[in-house]
Design an enzyme around this catalytic site. Sequence first.
Site, PDB file in Angstrom:
ATOM      1  N   VAL A  67       6.852  45.220 -24.441  1.00 13.28           N
ATOM      2  CA  VAL A  67       7.325  43.875 -25.589  1.00 13.28           C
ATOM      3  C   VAL A  67       8.684  43.790 -26.444  1.00 13.28           C
ATOM      4  O   VAL A  67       9.678  44.665 -26.543  1.00 13.28           O
ATOM      5  CB  VAL A  67       6.271  43.861 -26.609  1.00 13.28           C
ATOM      6  CG1 VAL A  67       6.434  42.475 -27.482  1.00 13.28           C
ATOM      7  CG2 VAL A  67       5.224  43.378 -25.984  1.00 13.28           C
TER       8      VAL A  67
ATOM      9  N   ASP B  72      19.816  48.074 -10.038  1.00 17.92           N
ATOM     10  CA  ASP B  72      18.238  47.036 -10.068  1.00 17.92           C
ATOM     11  C   ASP B  72      19.399  45.783 -10.184  1.00 17.92           C
ATOM     12  O   ASP B  72      18.514  45.142 -11.222  1.00 17.92           O
ATOM     13  CB  ASP B  72      17.722  47.509 -10.912  1.00 17.92           C
ATOM     14  CG  ASP B  72      16.693  46.886 -11.317  1.00 17.92           C
ATOM     15  OD1 ASP B  72      16.032  45.990 -10.054  1.00 17.92           O
ATOM     16  OD2 ASP B  72      15.442  46.849 -12.145  1.00 17.92           O
TER      17      ASP B  72
ATOM     18  N   ILE C 150       9.601  37.634 -27.155  1.00 19.86           N
ATOM     19  CA  ILE C 150      10.271  36.785 -25.935  1.00 19.86           C
ATOM     20  C   ILE C 150       9.991  37.158 -24.606  1.00 19.86           C
ATOM     21  O   ILE C 150      10.740  37.007 -23.947  1.00 19.86           O
ATOM     22  CB  ILE C 150      12.440  36.999 -26.696  1.00 19.86           C
ATOM     23  CG1 ILE C 150      12.512  38.123 -26.996  1.00 19.86           C
ATOM     24  CG2 ILE C 150      12.672  35.901 -27.742  1.00 19.86           C
ATOM     25  CD1 ILE C 150      14.018  38.299 -26.672  1.00 19.86           C
ATOM     26  N   GLY C 151       9.094  38.236 -24.671  1.00 18.24           N
ATOM     27  CA  GLY C 151       8.654  38.610 -23.213  1.00 18.24           C
ATOM     28  C   GLY C 151       8.402  40.240 -23.237  1.00 18.24           C
ATOM     29  O   GLY C 151       7.697  40.674 -24.448  1.00 18.24           O
ATOM     30  N   SER C 152       7.500  40.174 -22.090  1.00 15.34           N
ATOM     31  CA  SER C 152       6.465  41.878 -22.535  1.00 15.34           C
ATOM     32  C   SER C 152       7.195  41.748 -20.908  1.00 15.34           C
ATOM     33  O   SER C 152       7.199  41.345 -20.144  1.00 15.34           O
ATOM     34  CB  SER C 152       5.512  41.083 -23.144  1.00 15.34           C
ATOM     35  OG  SER C 152       4.833  40.577 -21.904  1.00 15.34           O
ATOM     36  N   GLY C 153       6.653  43.267 -20.816  1.00 18.66           N
ATOM     37  CA  GLY C 153       6.410  43.485 -19.366  1.00 18.66           C
ATOM     38  C   GLY C 153       6.127  45.402 -19.068  1.00 18.66           C
ATOM     39  O   GLY C 153       5.631  45.477 -19.978  1.00 18.66           O
ATOM     40  N   ASN C 154       6.439  46.087 -17.605  1.00 18.87           N
ATOM     41  CA  ASN C 154       5.663  47.915 -17.957  1.00 18.87           C
ATOM     42  C   ASN C 154       6.273  48.419 -18.731  1.00 18.87           C
ATOM     43  O   ASN C 154       6.575  49.185 -19.368  1.00 18.87           O
ATOM     44  CB  ASN C 154       6.771  47.941 -16.719  1.00 18.87           C
ATOM     45  CG  ASN C 154       5.257  47.758 -15.091  1.00 18.87           C
ATOM     46  OD1 ASN C 154       4.124  46.948 -15.582  1.00 18.87           O
ATOM     47  ND2 ASN C 154       5.685  46.604 -14.024  1.00 18.87           N
ATOM     48  N   PHE C 155       8.081  47.696 -19.338  1.00 19.04           N
ATOM     49  CA  PHE C 155       8.614  48.542 -20.144  1.00 19.04           C
ATOM     50  C   PHE C 155       7.772  48.641 -21.931  1.00 19.04           C
ATOM     51  O   PHE C 155       7.894  49.397 -22.445  1.00 19.04           O
ATOM     52  CB  PHE C 155      10.067  47.940 -21.011  1.00 19.04           C
ATOM     53  CG  PHE C 155       9.908  46.481 -20.919  1.00 19.04           C
ATOM     54  CD1 PHE C 155      10.329  46.116 -22.704  1.00 19.04           C
ATOM     55  CD2 PHE C 155      10.396  45.559 -19.948  1.00 19.04           C
ATOM     56  CE1 PHE C 155      10.207  44.463 -23.140  1.00 19.04           C
ATOM     57  CE2 PHE C 155       9.967  43.889 -20.745  1.00 19.04           C
ATOM     58  CZ  PHE C 155      10.794  43.824 -21.996  1.00 19.04           C
TER      59      PHE C 155
ATOM     60  N   LYS D 240      13.935  45.817 -27.892  1.00 20.48           N
ATOM     61  CA  LYS D 240      12.736  45.899 -26.826  1.00 20.48           C
ATOM     62  C   LYS D 240      11.784  47.565 -27.382  1.00 20.48           C
ATOM     63  O   LYS D 240      12.934  47.767 -28.174  1.00 20.48           O
ATOM     64  CB  LYS D 240      13.802  46.641 -25.451  1.00 20.48           C
ATOM     65  CG  LYS D 240      12.879  46.708 -24.366  1.00 20.48           C
ATOM     66  CD  LYS D 240      13.249  46.244 -23.290  1.00 20.48           C
ATOM     67  CE  LYS D 240      14.037  47.725 -22.591  1.00 20.48           C
ATOM     68  NZ  LYS D 240      14.674  47.692 -21.577  1.00 20.48           N
TER      69      LYS D 240
END
EC number: 2.7.11.1
Length: 361
Positions: A35, A141, A28-33, A51
Site C-alpha cells: 500500500v 522496468d 494513494i495506491g496499492s498493488g502487489n508491493f 510505500k
Amino acid sequence: MERAAAGPLGMEMPIMHDGDRYELVKEIGSGNFGVARLMRNRASGDLVAVKYIDRGEKIDENVQREIINHRSLRHPNIIRFKEVILTPTHLAIVMEYASGGELFERICSAGRFSEDEARFFFQQLISGVSYCHSMQVCHRDLKLENTLLDGSTAPRLKICDFGYSKSSVLHSQPKSTVGTPAYIAPEVLLKKEYDGKIADVWSCGVTLYVMLVGAYPFEDPEDPKNFRKTIQKILGVQYSIPDYVHISPECRDLITRIFVGNPASRITMPEIKNHPWFMKNIPADLMDDGMVSNQYEEPDQPMQNMNEIMQILAEATIPAAGTSGINQFLTDSLDLDDDMEDMDSDLDLDIESSGEIVYAM
C-alpha cells in the site's frame, strides 16, 4: 489505452506507522508491493509518499536492491529516497511525493502528445536514465507507470520504482527476465546475459512511441492481453507508426534506431543525447549531466547511513506477530513459466523458462 500490466489489489489491513514523525493524509495506491500513502512530516509540513510492504517474506532481494540502489541516486528527474522505517507490521519506504501523478494518466487524458510535448518529457526521461547509468545502475522496468510528474506548470518528470534495478558495482550482469511485457527488449527474453543499459534504451523507446501514438508498439490492438503475441512481435521487432500520426523524419529516425533487435547495433544513450531530434529545444539544465547532478546536491542528505538501513532490512525479514497468511495477494492467472516454455518449442527460441516477467502496478 490500458496499462501495460496490472496486478490484483490486496485485502484491507491496518497499517501502523511512525506517528511521531508522519501523519496520514490519504491513501494513494496499492498493488502487489503493498500500500502507498500520502503522509505529512509533522515537523516540516512536507508531503511524502510512503510505500508499505509486509514484514517477512516480501522483504526479498528486489526490495533490498530497490532501497540500496535508490538511495544512491540524487537527480532532479528521479524520485528522492528519504528513509526507511520499521513498523510492527510493515517496512515503510519514505520518498519524495510527486503531486502530478503518473505520466501514464496524462497520456490517457490527452490520447497522445504532440511531437514537441513528447520530446519535452523524453528529454527528461533520458536525462534521468543517463544519470542512473553513470551511477552504474540500470532500471530494468522503465514504463509510463514508473514515471511520475511534479505539480509544476511545466511538469518535471520523476523516475520511480527501482525494485528491478541492478547495479554493476554491486551485482553481476543481468540475466533474469524481468519487467513489463510491452516494454521488454528482445535480448531480455533470451537465456543469456544482456547489457541492462542498452535494454533500458529500448524501454525508453517504447515510452516515446506511446507518447506519440497513444498505443503500445508491439501489442495487437485487437488482442492486447495476448502476452505471447506481444512477445513474438518484440522478438521480431514488428511494429509500425500509424498513418494518422504525423512525426518528423528526425523523430522517425530516432525510433528506428532504438527499435533494433540486435543490442550491439542499437543506438546508445550517449548517441541519443546527441541526436538532432533530441537536441532540439533542449532545456539548458539538461545539457550537461554533471551540471544537473551538481545542482541537485541538496542539504538534506539521506537521514540514515547504509548500516542503519541494512539493520532495518534484516529486522524487516522477520514476520509481524500474528500476521501469517494475512494480506496475501492473488497471483495472475497467466502461467508465465509454461508460456515461455511453449514459446520455446513453438518459435524454436532459447527462452528463459524460469524467466520472472512481473506484471506490477
